[in-house]
Design a protein around this motif. Structure first.
Motif, PDB file in Angstrom:
ATOM      1  N   SER A  68       0.844  -1.205   0.000  1.00  0.00           N
ATOM      2  CA  SER A  68       0.000   0.000   0.000  1.00  0.00           C
ATOM      3  C   SER A  68       0.873   1.245   0.000  1.00  0.00           C
ATOM      4  N   LEU A  69       0.297   2.348  -0.439  1.00  0.00           N
ATOM      5  CA  LEU A  69       0.995   3.633  -0.420  1.00  0.00           C
ATOM      6  C   LEU A  69       1.331   4.028   1.014  1.00  0.00           C
ATOM      7  N   TYR A  70       0.395   3.789   1.935  1.00  0.00           N
ATOM      8  CA  TYR A  70       0.615   4.104   3.347  1.00  0.00           C
ATOM      9  C   TYR A  70       1.902   3.445   3.847  1.00  0.00           C
ATOM     10  N   ALA A  71       2.050   2.155   3.589  1.00  0.00           N
ATOM     11  CA  ALA A  71       3.245   1.430   4.031  1.00  0.00           C
ATOM     12  C   ALA A  71       4.505   1.971   3.359  1.00  0.00           C
ATOM     13  N   LYS A  72       4.400   2.312   2.076  1.00  0.00           N
ATOM     14  CA  LYS A  72       5.555   2.846   1.352  1.00  0.00           C
ATOM     15  C   LYS A  72       6.016   4.170   1.941  1.00  0.00           C
ATOM     16  N   THR A  73       5.067   5.014   2.372  1.00  0.00           N
ATOM     17  CA  THR A  73       5.469   6.299   2.967  1.00  0.00           C
ATOM     18  C   THR A  73       6.134   6.085   4.317  1.00  0.00           C
ATOM     19  N   LYS A  74       5.723   5.051   5.038  1.00  0.00           N
ATOM     20  CA  LYS A  74       6.383   4.736   6.304  1.00  0.00           C
ATOM     21  C   LYS A  74       7.831   4.295   6.055  1.00  0.00           C
ATOM     22  N   ILE A  75       8.021   3.482   5.035  1.00  0.00           N
ATOM     23  CA  ILE A  75       9.370   3.029   4.694  1.00  0.00           C
ATOM     24  C   ILE A  75      10.235   4.212   4.261  1.00  0.00           C
ATOM     25  N   ASP A  76       9.687   5.094   3.446  1.00  0.00           N
ATOM     26  CA  ASP A  76      10.439   6.262   2.985  1.00  0.00           C
ATOM     27  C   ASP A  76      10.829   7.161   4.159  1.00  0.00           C
ATOM     28  N   SER A  77       9.935   7.306   5.124  1.00  0.00           N
ATOM     29  CA  SER A  77      10.246   8.118   6.305  1.00  0.00           C
ATOM     30  C   SER A  77      11.326   7.451   7.154  1.00  0.00           C
ATOM     31  N   GLU A  78      11.244   6.145   7.303  1.00  0.00           N
ATOM     32  CA  GLU A  78      12.279   5.410   8.038  1.00  0.00           C
ATOM     33  C   GLU A  78      13.649   5.659   7.403  1.00  0.00           C
ATOM     34  N   LYS A  79      13.702   5.540   6.081  1.00  0.00           N
ATOM     35  CA  LYS A  79      14.964   5.745   5.370  1.00  0.00           C
ATOM     36  C   LYS A  79      15.465   7.175   5.548  1.00  0.00           C
ATOM     37  N   GLU A  80      14.546   8.128   5.491  1.00  0.00           N
ATOM     38  CA  GLU A  80      14.884   9.541   5.680  1.00  0.00           C
ATOM     39  C   GLU A  80      15.577   9.754   7.025  1.00  0.00           C
ATOM     40  N   LEU A  81      15.101   9.100   8.039  1.00  0.00           N
ATOM     41  CA  LEU A  81      15.640   9.276   9.387  1.00  0.00           C
ATOM     42  C   LEU A  81      16.926   8.484   9.605  1.00  0.00           C
ATOM     43  N   LEU A  82      16.914   7.218   9.218  1.00  0.00           N
ATOM     44  CA  LEU A  82      18.049   6.346   9.519  1.00  0.00           C
ATOM     45  C   LEU A  82      19.274   6.632   8.652  1.00  0.00           C
ATOM     46  N   SER A  83      19.071   7.240   7.506  1.00  0.00           N
ATOM     47  CA  SER A  83      20.201   7.540   6.621  1.00  0.00           C
ATOM     48  C   SER A  83      20.948   8.802   7.048  1.00  0.00           C
ATOM     49  N   ASP A  84      20.360   9.560   7.965  1.00  0.00           N
ATOM     50  CA  ASP A  84      20.979  10.797   8.432  1.00  0.00           C
ATOM     51  C   ASP A  84      21.903  10.482   9.611  1.00  0.00           C
ATOM     52  N   THR A  85      23.183  10.612   9.405  1.00  0.00           N
ATOM     53  CA  THR A  85      24.161  10.249  10.430  1.00  0.00           C
ATOM     54  C   THR A  85      24.728  11.477  11.146  1.00  0.00           C
ATOM     55  N   SER A  86      23.960  12.558  11.151  1.00  0.00           N
ATOM     56  CA  SER A  86      24.423  13.791  11.804  1.00  0.00           C
ATOM     57  C   SER A  86      24.659  13.581  13.294  1.00  0.00           C
ATOM     58  N   ASP A  87      25.611  14.334  13.828  1.00  0.00           N
ATOM     59  CA  ASP A  87      25.826  14.323  15.276  1.00  0.00           C
ATOM     60  C   ASP A  87      24.578  14.849  15.980  1.00  0.00           C
ATOM     61  N   TYR A  88      24.358  14.387  17.184  1.00  0.00           N
ATOM     62  CA  TYR A  88      23.240  14.824  18.030  1.00  0.00           C
ATOM     63  C   TYR A  88      21.872  14.371  17.519  1.00  0.00           C
ATOM     64  N   PHE A  89      21.848  13.543  16.469  1.00  0.00           N
ATOM     65  CA  PHE A  89      20.563  13.060  15.946  1.00  0.00           C
ATOM     66  C   PHE A  89      20.471  11.555  16.176  1.00  0.00           C
ATOM     67  N   HIS A  90      19.471  11.149  16.970  1.00  0.00           N
ATOM     68  CA  HIS A  90      19.351   9.745  17.371  1.00  0.00           C
ATOM     69  C   HIS A  90      17.917   9.236  17.170  1.00  0.00           C
ATOM     70  N   PRO A  91      17.587   8.867  15.930  1.00  0.00           N
ATOM     71  CA  PRO A  91      16.224   8.393  15.657  1.00  0.00           C
ATOM     72  C   PRO A  91      16.006   6.954  16.123  1.00  0.00           C
TER      73      PRO A  91
END
Length: 243
Positions: A68-91
């Motif tokens: 579903s589109l709903y599930a795909k947007t959840k996956i895209d958001s997960e990737k958006e957060l987990l791919s960011d390796t900035s300091d002080y950011f802990h998703p």
């Protein structure tokens, strides 16, 4: 704690552009805000629906197969957060099972709540397909999982994904009919169960919840029967408006 978004398959499918904007782009904005203020934890409400259709029990490392589109947007958001390796950011990603139970703004498009509502109002529930597996979790247990995650040491939860639910509440949809009928009978409701073999729900996933218990010692306490009883009680008290 990022809980906002357009939820559920039917609502998400109405306008794909709007859904992606609200569910993915908004996550990006919040991420940047959290980084700017150096907020130490970012908890994202994802969904076990990201597993889509699976033949075997899945865990956090399993291949995702969204339907579903709903599930795909959840996956895209997960990737958006987990791919960011900035300091002080802990998703931290929390993939919730299908939620049930009473709340101040209840959703009756969720299958357990829907069956309870149909039983009370129409004395009838329709099980479509029925063989598909789905994990369940009470809304109060979802809240406790979020609190446990907030309280957990950062090194245990940073950039981690956790399924949130109960192994013993992995059920086939048809298995919901008996507890619904039994609970309805306690409220003097004689419920008819109609089975439709035609299956229009292509999701099928049985989920392991061992990781969250092992890492932060979270385990749900409430049962399907308790959740159904809550819904029936609040219908009896007139708490749910037809609006």
């Amino acid at each position: 704690v990022h809980l906002a978004g357009i939820v559920g398959d039917p609502a998400s499918s109405l306008d794909e552009k709007m859904t992606r904007h609200m569910n993915v782009f908004s996550t990006r904005i919040l991420k940047e805000t959290v980084k700017a203020f150096r907020i130490p934890k970012f908890i994202f409400a994802s969904s076990c629906s990201v597993y889509g259709y699976q033949e075997n029990t899945v865990d956090e490392k399993s291949t995702l197969k969204p339907v579903s589109l709903y599930a795909k947007t959840k996956i895209d958001s997960e990737k958006e957060l987990l791919s960011d390796t900035s300091d002080y950011f802990h998703p931290t990603i929390l993939r919730f099972a299908t939620v049930y139970g009473h709340s101040r703004r209840p959703r009756f498009d969720l299958v357990a709540n829907l069956f309870a509502a149909k039983s009370f109002v129409e004395n009838k529930i329709t099980v479509t397909g029925g063989s598909q597996w789905r994990p369940f979790v009470h809304v109060k247990d979802v809240s406790q999982a979020i609190i446990k995650t907030l309280e957990a040491p950062q090194e245990k939860i940073s950039r981690q994904i956790f399924n949130v639910g109960s192994d013993i509440q992995n059920l086939q949809i048809k298995d919901l009919a008996n507890p619904v009928k039994k609970t309805a009978a306690q409220f003097k409701k004689n419920v008819k169960v109609e089975i439709k073999t035609k299956k229009n729900d292509h999701r099928n996933y049985k989920v392991s919840f061992k990781k969250i218990k092992s890492v932060i010692n979270f385990e749900p306490l409430l049962t399907i029967e308790e959740g159904l009883n809550e819904i029936f009680e609040n219908f009896t008290k007139g708490k749910y408006s037809e609006k």
